[in-house]
Design a protein around this motif. Structure first.
Motif, PDB file in Angstrom:
ATOM      1  N   HIS A   1     -87.119   9.333 -81.005  1.00  0.00           N
ATOM      2  CA  HIS A   1     -86.888   8.277 -80.961  1.00  0.00           C
ATOM      3  C   HIS A   1     -88.027   7.773 -81.849  1.00  0.00           C
ATOM      4  CE1 HIS A   1     -85.461   6.670 -76.762  1.00  0.00           C
ATOM      5  NE2 HIS A   1     -85.417   8.015 -77.045  1.00  0.00           N
TER       6      HIS A   1
ATOM      7  N   ASN B   1     -84.950  -0.649 -92.924  1.00  0.00           N
ATOM      8  CA  ASN B   1     -84.217  -1.787 -93.065  1.00  0.00           C
ATOM      9  C   ASN B   1     -84.946  -2.842 -92.914  1.00  0.00           C
ATOM     10  OD1 ASN B   1     -82.664  -0.420 -91.005  1.00  0.00           O
ATOM     11  ND2 ASN B   1     -83.733  -1.006 -89.749  1.00  0.00           N
ATOM     12  N   CYS B   2     -86.519  -2.902 -92.844  1.00  0.00           N
ATOM     13  CA  CYS B   2     -87.316  -4.122 -93.789  1.00  0.00           C
ATOM     14  C   CYS B   2     -87.230  -4.161 -95.446  1.00  0.00           C
ATOM     15  CB  CYS B   2     -88.455  -3.663 -93.050  1.00  0.00           C
ATOM     16  SG  CYS B   2     -89.372  -5.238 -92.627  1.00  0.00           S
ATOM     17  N   LEU B   3     -87.112  -3.074 -95.884  1.00  0.00           N
ATOM     18  CA  LEU B   3     -87.203  -3.012 -97.337  1.00  0.00           C
ATOM     19  C   LEU B   3     -85.820  -4.056 -98.164  1.00  0.00           C
ATOM     20  CD1 LEU B   3     -89.941  -1.726 -98.300  1.00  0.00           C
ATOM     21  CD2 LEU B   3     -88.354   0.333 -98.878  1.00  0.00           C
ATOM     22  N   GLY B   4     -84.866  -4.107 -97.012  1.00  0.00           N
ATOM     23  CA  GLY B   4     -83.966  -3.805 -97.683  1.00  0.00           C
ATOM     24  C   GLY B   4     -82.836  -2.722 -98.723  1.00  0.00           C
TER      25      GLY B   4
ATOM     26  N   TRP C   1     -75.517   6.712 -82.277  1.00  0.00           N
ATOM     27  CA  TRP C   1     -76.657   6.551 -82.146  1.00  0.00           C
ATOM     28  C   TRP C   1     -77.970   5.935 -82.910  1.00  0.00           C
ATOM     29  CZ3 TRP C   1     -81.238   7.502 -80.197  1.00  0.00           C
ATOM     30  CH2 TRP C   1     -82.411   6.961 -79.497  1.00  0.00           C
TER      31      TRP C   1
ATOM     32  N   ALA D   1     -76.331   3.931 -86.414  1.00  0.00           N
ATOM     33  CA  ALA D   1     -76.383   2.605 -85.748  1.00  0.00           C
ATOM     34  C   ALA D   1     -77.851   1.684 -86.106  1.00  0.00           C
ATOM     35  CB  ALA D   1     -75.575   2.478 -84.757  1.00  0.00           C
ATOM     36  N   GLN D   2     -79.095   2.577 -86.111  1.00  0.00           N
ATOM     37  CA  GLN D   2     -80.114   1.921 -85.961  1.00  0.00           C
ATOM     38  C   GLN D   2     -80.577   1.038 -87.802  1.00  0.00           C
ATOM     39  OE1 GLN D   2     -82.961   3.188 -82.829  1.00  0.00           O
ATOM     40  NE2 GLN D   2     -81.852   4.419 -81.946  1.00  0.00           N
ATOM     41  N   TYR D   3     -79.814   2.213 -88.078  1.00  0.00           N
ATOM     42  CA  TYR D   3     -79.763   1.605 -89.637  1.00  0.00           C
ATOM     43  C   TYR D   3     -78.941   0.384 -90.169  1.00  0.00           C
ATOM     44  CZ  TYR D   3     -82.355   6.805 -89.375  1.00  0.00           C
ATOM     45  OH  TYR D   3     -82.742   7.776 -88.806  1.00  0.00           O
ATOM     46  N   ASP D   4     -79.564  -0.314 -91.370  1.00  0.00           N
ATOM     47  CA  ASP D   4     -78.797  -1.043 -91.781  1.00  0.00           C
ATOM     48  C   ASP D   4     -77.832  -0.740 -93.160  1.00  0.00           C
ATOM     49  OD1 ASP D   4     -78.055  -3.190 -93.507  1.00  0.00           O
ATOM     50  OD2 ASP D   4     -79.255  -3.901 -93.926  1.00  0.00           O
ATOM     51  N   LYS D   5     -77.066  -0.673 -93.167  1.00  0.00           N
ATOM     52  CA  LYS D   5     -76.100   0.173 -94.024  1.00  0.00           C
ATOM     53  C   LYS D   5     -75.492  -0.805 -95.051  1.00  0.00           C
ATOM     54  CE  LYS D   5     -71.825   0.545 -92.000  1.00  0.00           C
ATOM     55  NZ  LYS D   5     -70.884   1.563 -90.816  1.00  0.00           N
ATOM     56  N   TYR D   6     -75.425  -2.179 -94.668  1.00  0.00           N
ATOM     57  CA  TYR D   6     -74.845  -3.329 -95.596  1.00  0.00           C
ATOM     58  C   TYR D   6     -75.682  -3.741 -96.859  1.00  0.00           C
ATOM     59  CZ  TYR D   6     -70.861  -2.902 -92.522  1.00  0.00           C
ATOM     60  OH  TYR D   6     -70.051  -2.649 -91.770  1.00  0.00           O
ATOM     61  N   VAL D   7     -76.929  -3.453 -96.105  1.00  0.00           N
ATOM     62  CA  VAL D   7     -77.665  -5.006 -97.425  1.00  0.00           C
ATOM     63  C   VAL D   7     -77.894  -4.218 -98.701  1.00  0.00           C
ATOM     64  CG1 VAL D   7     -79.943  -3.401 -97.398  1.00  0.00           C
ATOM     65  CG2 VAL D   7     -80.171  -5.542 -97.334  1.00  0.00           C
ATOM     66  N   LEU D   8     -77.875  -5.470 -99.488  1.00  0.00           N
ATOM     67  CA  LEU D   8     -77.621  -4.634-101.503  1.00  0.00           C
ATOM     68  C   LEU D   8     -76.474  -5.341-101.572  1.00  0.00           C
ATOM     69  CD1 LEU D   8     -80.123  -1.933-102.381  1.00  0.00           C
ATOM     70  CD2 LEU D   8     -80.362  -4.653-102.600  1.00  0.00           C
TER      71      LEU D   8
ATOM     72  N   THR E   1     -72.500  -0.943-100.089  1.00  0.00           N
ATOM     73  CA  THR E   1     -72.159   0.419-100.020  1.00  0.00           C
ATOM     74  C   THR E   1     -70.798   0.725 -99.479  1.00  0.00           C
ATOM     75  OG1 THR E   1     -74.145   0.295 -98.819  1.00  0.00           O
ATOM     76  CG2 THR E   1     -72.583   1.841 -98.340  1.00  0.00           C
TER      77      THR E   1
END
Lengths: 749, 224
Positions: free
Chosen positions: A156, A167-170, A434, A437-444, A447
């Motif tokens: 966790h 995620n906060c780093l983009g 599961w 899905a807690q990671y941003d894969k789209y930013v920038l 991808t």
């Protein structure tokens, strides 16, 4: 406490120093006094102790790591090799890519959230320091027994930490692995990878040259966090009964890091730095000594100018502090004002803390008094090197003799069906969505492929569609059975995964996670794994560009499985031609590429069905891997295959289930004549992949395979809403999905 | 050519993606900096996703006081079209250009998924290119995306047709009444938790169904 100046050290040769508490061995301390011709000052001792720790000096692993350079295949793609913050590879069109995988294992067990978060932060700064814009991250993770309560605590925290920071780093998180095994119970492996992109002319190196040039420390203020973290955490195994070492773990601030990234990139754009280094393990000790050591002159630092979060810190603590989100740059005097202006724009604190001198010493002053006077190379690059004894463990023969091919197998179609469902529902084989899905894969917005695809892929040029792909793989079970082959299998799998998406493998980074080097058996595993990896890189033509070693991953006498994690970077000229893993179109033909042997040693089936680990891992045939990769890349480029998925743990049936579920289409499979259905479905022979071929391309594709001599067997067709193995069983996609997707949320959710 | 500004706050993350979406829609993308004291003659503004000012204190709470926001708040009251995406939505709520607030996801995890939505109001400045009731799928990624407001406000939003988009199939964050986006009374200010700027290219998005937000504003501006 009075200040321990150089003068004081000369005058008080008999003062006892706590070198043993700082992790130094008697002969190491003697060597320091020999180098200096006197006893070290407290500040000098702090620097040497932290820089000569296993984590910073690679003293146990160095003699083996040399092979990566000595055996490196000639590669025209290599721009910067091992030794810098990260290696750099030419990917064409004037672009260079840098990537590296690193461990943050020990901190992540003590403080999972911060340990994992700062692991991401650290590797991102390494990439940034090369002059590159970080464009993606990945995280190969290994946790303990999924049924143990503590595993949930660690998993966790680690997942939240990676997400919270990344995620906060983009930065998009595009792949990685999650593996559970009781051997990681007290030693979870949290490896982090970052990829960065730059133009060739923007490559920066960590060196301080040019007397009179200013040394600028910028980023976060220096605080008391992580003091001694490197030497304390990496040099000894921690016992749960010991005093808490919690404050030794650094605390991250991703917002500060995001500002640091943008600020640094703007500074690079204006070509304001001569040399640059990030502050990671060993903080200022490391950055100043490495910059000075790699440069041509000396360096003088006024340590009291360092901006502090805690004014009571002693100079020794400031040198040791591992406060995150800091960088150190060497800047020509006429560029200093502009440098500070850009930092001001981004609200980043920047301070001139010293300058490059024409001497050959690293000199550090505290309110005008000298507290450090050392030859920088002796701190940074000429630390101790050990030829640790190693020996094949006595149990290795018995382990290999315990043949997994002799385990009882499913005896009829119903048992085979059950075995499939149990396999895909097992924690290691089940869907990890599961977590991801807690990671941003789209930013920038670049991808192209992300987990659970075979490799993560990002576009690096929006006009030309040039892109890179990265995969990380490792299999501790294979490596335990045979570390030489295990390391090669990890490389082969990552290489295959990159090729499966249509990219051409170019280079390797590795994170070598092992137990204590003081155990000859562990050292043998390490020696075998590095030898295997170096040999395989030579055959595949993919040089190791850098990486990281994590030792002492053990609890008491019990080491983790030897776990070399290998990352392969590939290039693809046109990302629109990528090959995804999903069976997206009904009617397409399913081909199995490569040959299947009866190979169950270390297999997922042997673990799930019998809790067994024994025998030999699958045979390695690197020439076949190369051939398979060529076919996958050609098939992708010429539009002959629409889906590809590599076969690894779990074998053919695991790959079929994943490609069916991803595409939402079933498959009708025919076991090739004469083949044993169980072996065909569950064996883990290497060098294989499944592909889906449009009917219109079948002839062209099979002709190509035949001409090049790769076995391509038509095993079925994409069709319906079930996975049907003719004459054996049929399982609906709904039932497969329930088994495959239900496990991890039930364990961790 | 219509000029659409995208504000970069310290900690903005999806600013370049919003600029790309503006460009793909056919407008001229203009980068705006949080400390700017003029809006560079832009015809509309996007507040992008991210963690402005580290989301210290509360998401969007500090960004709301940045110099550029003063101009945007003033402009919005005069009819300047403003789209706030994710963190931008949070900033619009903190600025009181939109009612309500965004809170921690009910399941307490950050979530990144392809989210199905229904366009409930296709007459705002940012949704006119959609049809009423159109279903689209765009990425959603947030940690604090649960839309909350008191019952009276929610009733008012519903009654006035100010719910712009609603989550379908799964409510990803515990938003009241499955609300994914809302608009102000005039329809020029829209806040949206999902990310349409990540569904503008077949190569990188799950669909291209997010492009409509950016083509909507372009048409509106050309008409004006």
């Amino acid at each position: 406490m009075t200040l321990d100046t150089v003068k004081n050290a000369e005058q008080t040769p008999d003062t006892a120093l706590p070198w043993a508490e700082l992790g130094l061995k008697p002969d190491e301390y003697e060597r320091i006094t020999g180098i200096l011709g006197r006893r070290p000052t407290g500040a000098e001792l702090a620097m040497y102790s932290v820089m000569w720790s296993e984590h910073c000096s690679y003293k146990s692993s160095k003699v083996h790591l040399r092979q990566f350079g000595e055996k490196a295949p000639a590669s025209s793609a290599m721009l910067v090799g091992i030794g810098e913050n990260a290696g750099v590879v030419d990917v064409g069109q004037g672009y260079a890519v840098t990537f590296k995988v690193e461990s943050h294992n020990h901190p992540s067990y003590i403080e999972p959230y911060q340990g994992a978060a700062t692991g991401v932060g650290g590797i991102v700064r390494d990439i940034l320091a090369m002059g590159a814009r970080p464009v993606a991250v990945m995280d190969p993770l290994r946790f303990g027994d999924p049924d143990e309560a503590d595993t949930k605590r660690v998993a966790h925290g680690v997942v939240a930490g990676i997400g919270g920071y990344g995620n906060c780093l983009g930065l998009p998180n595009i792949g990685g692995e999650v593996v559970f095994d009781p051997c990681y119970q007290g030693n979870p492996l949290v490896n982090a990878l970052c990829v960065g992109v730059m133009r060739h002319e923007d490559i920066h190196l960590a060196k301080a040259s040019g007397p009179g040039n200013k040394v600028i420390l910028y980023g976060a203020r220096t605080g008391g966090d992580g003091i001694g973290g490197v030497s304390v955490l990496a040099s000894e195994t921690f016992e749960s009964t010991g005093p808490t070492k919690r404050p030794a773990v650094q605390v991250g601030d991703p917002f500060q890091e995001k500002l640091l990234i943008e600020c640094t990139l703007e500074i690079f754009r204006e070509k304001l730095v001569v040399g640059i280094q990030d502050l990671g393990g060993a903080g200022l000790s490391c950055a100043t000594s490495e910059l000075a050591s790699a440069g041509t002159g000396g360096m003088r630092i006024e340590l009291d100018t360092v901006p502090l979060r805690d004014a009571t810190l002693s100079p020794e603590e400031i040198l040791m502090s591992e406060s995150q989100e800091r960088m150190c740059a060497v800047v020509e005097p006429h560029n200093v004002d502009r440098f500070l202006e850009i930092c001001e724009k981004w609200d980043v604190i920047a301070t001139v803390i010293g300058e490059v001198t024409d001497g050959d010493r690293l000199e550090i002053f505290w309110h005008g008094e000298q507290i450090v006077d050392v030859p920088p190379r002796t701190v940074a690059h000429e630390g101790p090197v050990y030829e640790r004894p190693y020996a094949r463990p006595q149990w290795q023969d018995a382990l290999q003799a315990d043949d997994a091919n002799r385990l009882p197998r499913p005896e009829n179609a119903d048992e085979l069906r059950d075995a499939v469902l149990r396999l895909v529902a097992s924690p290691n084989q089940a869907s990890k969505s599961w977590i991801t899905a807690q990671y941003d894969k789209y930013v920038l917005g670049n991808t192209v492929l992300a987990q659970p695809e075979d490799s993560g892929m990002v576009r690096i040029d929006e006009e030309t569609n040039l892109g890179v792909a990265v995969a990380t793989d490792g299999n501790g079970r294979y490596a335990k059975l045979d570390p030489y082959a295990g390391a090669q299998l990890a490389l082969a799998e990552a290489y295959r995964n990159v090729a499966a998406t249509g990219a051409r493998p170019l280079a390797v980074s590795d994170c070598l996670n092992f137990g204590s080097p003081e155990d000859p058996g562990v050292m043998w595993q390490f020696a075998e794994a590095t030898r295997g990896l170096a040999d395989a890189c030579q055959v595949l033509g993919t040089p190791v560009t850098g990486g990281n070693v994590s030792l002492y991953n053990q609890t008491g006498e019990t080491a983790i499985h030897p776990t070399p994690v290998v990352a392969v970077l590939g290039v693809i000229d046109d990302v629109t031609r990528r090959t995804p893993m999903a069976f997206a179109e009904e009617g397409q033909l399913i081909y199995l590429l490569g040959e299947t042997r009866e190979e169950f040693g270390g297999s997922a089936w042997s673990q799930v069905a019998h809790g067994h680990l024994g025998g030999l891992p699958p045979k390695v045939d690197l020439e076949r891997e190369k051939l398979l990769a060529e076919i996958l890349i050609s098939g992708s480029r010429d539009g002959m295959i629409d889906a590809a998925h590599d076969l690894s743990d779990g074998g053919l049936v695991q790959a079929l289930v994943e490609s069916c579920l991803k595409g939402g289409n079933g498959a009708r499979i025919v076991i090739p004549e004469g083949a044993d259905p169980f072996v065909a479905l569950f064996s883990e022979s290497a060098g294989r992949a499944v592909v889906s071929v449009p009917r219109s391309e079948e002839l062209r594709f099979t002709d190509m395979c035949r001409a090049r001599g790769l076995a391509a067997t038509r095993i079925g067709v994409v069709d319906g809403d079930a996975l049907e193995v003719q004459g054996q069983f049929s399982i609906t996609l709904a039932a497969l999905r329930e088994a495959y997707e239900g496990t991890i949320p039930a364990l961790l959710g | 050519m219509s000029r659409v500004g995208v504000v970069t706050f310290p900690g903005s993350l999806d600013d370049r993606d919003a600029l790309r979406a503006v460009k793909l829609a056919g407008a001229e993308p203009v980068s705006l900096w949080h400390r700017d004291k003029d809006l560079k003659q832009v015809d509309a503004v996007v507040l992008p996703g991210g963690f402005s000012y580290g989301d210290y204190l509360r998401c969007g709470a500090i960004a709301r006081f940045s110099p550029i926001m003063e101009l945007i708040i003033e402009g919005a009251k005069q009819g300047l079209p403003v789209l706030g995406i994710c963190n931008g939505f949070q900033i619009l709520c903190e600025s009181h250009l939109l009612p309500g607030a965004l809170t921690r996801n009910d399941h307490l995890h950050f979530i990144c998924r392809d989210q199905k939505l229904r366009i409930e109001n296709a007459s705002t400045a940012w949704t006119a290119d959609y049809t009423q009731g159109q279903e689209i799928t765009v990425p959603l990624k947030n940690g604090e995306g649960g839309y909350v407001a008191d019952e009276r406000t929610l009733d008012m939003l519903e009654a006035e047709g100010r719910v712009v988009a609603r989550y379908l199939e799964l409510n990803p964050n515990g938003s009241r009444r499955d609300i994914a986006g809302i608009t102000n009374e005039a329809g020029n200010v829209v806040g949206l938790m999902p990310h349409p700027e990540h569904a503008v290219e077949p190569l990188t998005g799950p669909t291209t169904e997010g492009l409509g937000f950016f083509t909507s504003i372009l048409k509106q501006l050309v008409k004006a």
